[in-house]
Design an enzyme around this catalytic site. Structure first.
Site, PDB file in Angstrom:
ATOM      1  CB  SER A 214      -0.860  -0.001   1.262  1.00 42.14           C
ATOM      2  OG  SER A 214      -1.508   1.241   1.441  1.00 42.14           O
TER       3      SER A 214
ATOM      4  CE1 TYR B  10      -4.637  -1.895   4.886  1.00 38.32           C
ATOM      5  CE2 TYR B  10      -3.309   0.052   4.495  1.00 38.32           C
ATOM      6  CZ  TYR B  10      -4.074  -0.986   4.008  1.00 38.32           C
ATOM      7  OH  TYR B  10      -4.261  -1.134   2.653  1.00 38.32           O
TER       8      TYR B  10
HETATM    9  P1  NAD Z   1     -11.615  -5.758  -0.398  1.00 42.98           P
HETATM   10  O1  NAD Z   1     -12.191  -5.615   0.990  1.00 42.98           O
HETATM   11  O2  NAD Z   1     -12.419  -5.320  -1.565  1.00 42.98           O
HETATM   12  O3  NAD Z   1     -11.148  -7.246  -0.650  1.00 42.98           O
HETATM   13  C1  NAD Z   1     -10.470  -7.968   0.316  1.00 42.98           C
HETATM   14  C2  NAD Z   1     -10.453  -9.417  -0.081  1.00 42.98           C
HETATM   15  O4  NAD Z   1      -9.765 -10.147   0.939  1.00 42.98           O
HETATM   16  C3  NAD Z   1     -11.859 -10.033  -0.174  1.00 42.98           C
HETATM   17  O5  NAD Z   1     -11.864 -10.997  -1.201  1.00 42.98           O
HETATM   18  C4  NAD Z   1     -12.029 -10.695   1.188  1.00 42.98           C
HETATM   19  O6  NAD Z   1     -12.962 -11.775   1.176  1.00 42.98           O
HETATM   20  C5  NAD Z   1     -10.608 -11.192   1.403  1.00 42.98           C
HETATM   21  N1  NAD Z   1     -10.265 -11.464   2.788  1.00 42.98           N
HETATM   22  C6  NAD Z   1     -10.392 -10.662   3.871  1.00 42.98           C
HETATM   23  N2  NAD Z   1      -9.978 -11.313   4.969  1.00 42.98           N
HETATM   24  C7  NAD Z   1      -9.578 -12.547   4.567  1.00 42.98           C
HETATM   25  C8  NAD Z   1      -9.059 -13.679   5.245  1.00 42.98           C
HETATM   26  N3  NAD Z   1      -8.863 -13.687   6.571  1.00 42.98           N
HETATM   27  N4  NAD Z   1      -8.778 -14.779   4.528  1.00 42.98           N
HETATM   28  C9  NAD Z   1      -8.986 -14.812   3.189  1.00 42.98           C
HETATM   29  N5  NAD Z   1      -9.477 -13.767   2.500  1.00 42.98           N
HETATM   30  C10 NAD Z   1      -9.761 -12.652   3.186  1.00 42.98           C
HETATM   31  O7  NAD Z   1     -10.216  -4.955  -0.306  1.00 42.98           O
HETATM   32  P2  NAD Z   1      -9.279  -4.348  -1.450  1.00 42.98           P
HETATM   33  O8  NAD Z   1      -9.385  -2.865  -1.354  1.00 42.98           O
HETATM   34  O9  NAD Z   1      -9.470  -4.998  -2.749  1.00 42.98           O
HETATM   35  O10 NAD Z   1      -7.864  -4.710  -0.828  1.00 42.98           O
HETATM   36  C11 NAD Z   1      -7.020  -5.709  -1.349  1.00 42.98           C
HETATM   37  C12 NAD Z   1      -5.603  -5.430  -0.883  1.00 42.98           C
HETATM   38  O11 NAD Z   1      -5.171  -4.190  -1.402  1.00 42.98           O
HETATM   39  C13 NAD Z   1      -5.468  -5.352   0.640  1.00 42.98           C
HETATM   40  O12 NAD Z   1      -4.250  -5.937   1.049  1.00 42.98           O
HETATM   41  C14 NAD Z   1      -5.422  -3.856   0.888  1.00 42.98           C
HETATM   42  O13 NAD Z   1      -4.739  -3.533   2.063  1.00 42.98           O
HETATM   43  C15 NAD Z   1      -4.666  -3.390  -0.352  1.00 42.98           C
HETATM   44  N6  NAD Z   1      -4.858  -1.983  -0.657  1.00 42.98           N
HETATM   45  C16 NAD Z   1      -6.086  -1.473  -0.957  1.00 42.98           C
HETATM   46  C17 NAD Z   1      -6.212  -0.135  -1.259  1.00 42.98           C
HETATM   47  C18 NAD Z   1      -7.525   0.496  -1.628  1.00 42.98           C
HETATM   48  O14 NAD Z   1      -7.568   1.736  -1.754  1.00 42.98           O
HETATM   49  N7  NAD Z   1      -8.585  -0.243  -1.841  1.00 42.98           N
HETATM   50  C19 NAD Z   1      -5.089   0.708  -1.241  1.00 42.98           C
HETATM   51  C20 NAD Z   1      -3.859   0.146  -0.910  1.00 42.98           C
HETATM   52  C21 NAD Z   1      -3.743  -1.198  -0.632  1.00 42.98           C
END
Ligand code: NAD
Length: 276
Positions: free
Chosen positions: A158, A171
Site C-alpha cells: 500500500s 495497517y
Molecule cells: P476488499 O475488501 O475489496 O477485498 C479484500 C479481499 O480479501 C476479499 O476478497 C475478502 O474476502 C478477502 N479477505 C479478507 N480477509 C480474509 C481472510 N482472513 N482470509 C482470506 N481472505 C480474506 O479490499 P481491497 O481494497 O481490494 O484490498 C485488497 C488489498 O489491497 C489489501 O491488502 C489492501 O490492504 C490493499 N490496498 C487497498 C487499497 C484500496 O484503496 N482499496 C489501497 C492500498 C492497498
C-alpha cells in the site's frame, strides 16, 4: 534461459503470455484481488481464487472467470489469518493446478482508531491477515518454485507501506512489514528465476475503501460523494482513484520476462500520493 525461450515461443506462436502458469491470488472474491485474478486469467494463467463471500456468488465467480478466459479456475475458502489454512491452500493449489508459479498475496483488512483506543484484538487480526499471511504463503510456495527455477511473488502492500496516516497503526505497521519481507525474499531468491516485489496502491474504490468513505461521511455529516472527493483531495494528487484493472496490468507485467530484473521493489500506483 529455458523459461525466456519458452515465453518468447508462447508470444510468437500468438499464445497468451502466461499460458501454462498457475497462480494463487489471495482475497480475490472482490476488489483489487479480483482485478488481478481477471488480468492473470486473461493472459492464460490458471487461477486459484480465495476469500470470503456467499457460496453461490463465489461459485458463479469461479465459473464466470474460467469461462470468460478459458482457463482452469479453482477456489479455496482458506482464512489466510490462520497458518494451517494457508499451508493447506498452497498444497491444494499445487494439487489442483499442478504448481504454484505465481503467488499474489493480496487479502487485507483495515481498522481505523487512535492508538490508545485501538482494540488489541484488531491489531492482532490486521497483523495476521495483512503481514503474517504473506510470510506463511511464501514459505509454503517457495520450495516448489525453487525446484522449477521460476516464480513470481507479488505482495500487495500500500502507499501505507511507504508513508503513514493517523488512525491506522496496525495497517501501516503491517504494510511497512510487507515491504521489508518483500526485500528479504528478493535477496534470498536473487540468483534464481524467482522474483519478489510489492505493489503499493493509493486509493482504489473497493469495498475496503467504500467502508471508510461511509464512516467519514457519517462523521463529517456530508454526502458520500463529498466524502469521496475529500478522501482523494487529502492524499492523492491526481484526484482520481487507481483501478483494480491497473493493479492487475502491473501484476501481469511483473510476471513477464521483461520484469525479470525487478527484484525487491515497492512500486507505487498512487496518483502521486507518495511523491509528496
Ligand atoms: P476488499 O475488501 O475489496 O477485498 C479484500 C479481499 O480479501 C476479499 O476478497 C475478502 O474476502 C478477502 N479477505 C479478507 N480477509 C480474509 C481472510 N482472513 N482470509 C482470506 N481472505 C480474506 O479490499 P481491497 O481494497 O481490494 O484490498 C485488497 C488489498 O489491497 C489489501 O491488502 C489492501 O490492504 C490493499 N490496498 C487497498 C487499497 C484500496 O484503496 N482499496 C489501497 C492500498 C492497498
Amino acid at each position: 534461459m529455458a523459461n525466456h525461450t519458452e515465453a518468447v515461443a508462447r508470444r510468437t506462436a500468438g499464445g497468451r503470455a502466461l499460458a501454462g502458469r498457475a497462480a494463487i491470488v489471495t482475497g480475490s472474491t472482490s476488489g483489487i484481488g479480483l482485478g488481478i485474478a481477471q488480468a492473470l486469467a486473461a493472459e492464460g494463467a490458471s487461477v486459484m481464487l480465495n476469500g470470503f463471500g456467499e457460496p453461490a456468488a463465489i461459485q458463479k465467480l469461479v465459473h464466470d472467470v474460467g469461462r470468460r478466459h478459458q482457463v482452469k479456475v479453482v477456489f479455496s475458502g482458506a482464512d489466510i489469518g490462520k497458518l494451517d489454512e494457508v499451508q493447506e491452500m498452497v498444497r491444494y493449489a499445487e494439487k489442483a493446478l499442478g504448481s504454484v508459479d505465481i503467488l499474489v498475496n493480496n487479502a487485507g483488512i483495515q481498522h481505523v482508531d487512535p492508538v490508545e483506543r485501538f482494540p488489541a484484538e484488531r491489531w492482532d487480526a490486521v497483523l495476521a491477515i495483512n503481514l503474517s499471511s504473506n510470510f506463511h504463503a511464501i514459505r509454503a510456495a517457495l520450495p516448489q518454485m525453487k525446484q522449477r527455477g521460476w516464480g513470481r511473488i507479488i505482495n500487495i502492500a500500500s502507499a501505507h507501506g511507504l508513508v503513514a496516516s493517523s488512525g491506522k497503526a496496525a495497517y501501516v505497521a503491517a504494510k511497512h512489514g510487507v515491504i521489508g519481507l518483500t526485500k528479504v525474499v528478493a535477496l534470498e531468491t536473487a540468483e534464481t528465476g524467482i522474483t519478489c516485489n510489492a505493489i503499493c496502491p493509493g486509493w482504489v474504490l473497493t469495498p475496503l475503501v467504500e467502508r471508510q468513505i461511509e464512516a467519514n461521511a457519517k462523521r463529517d455529516r456530508i454526502s458520500l460523494n463529498e466524502a469521496k472527493q475529500h478522501l482523494l483531495a487529502e492524499k492523492q494528487p491526481s484526484k482520481e482513484f487507481a483501478t483494480p484493472e491497473q493493479i492487475g496490468a502491473l501484476t501481469v507485467f511483473l510476471c513477464s520476462e521483461a520484469a525479470a530484473q525487478i527484484r525487491g521493489a515497492a512500486l507505487p500506483v498512487d496518483g502521486g500520493w507518495t511523491a509528496q
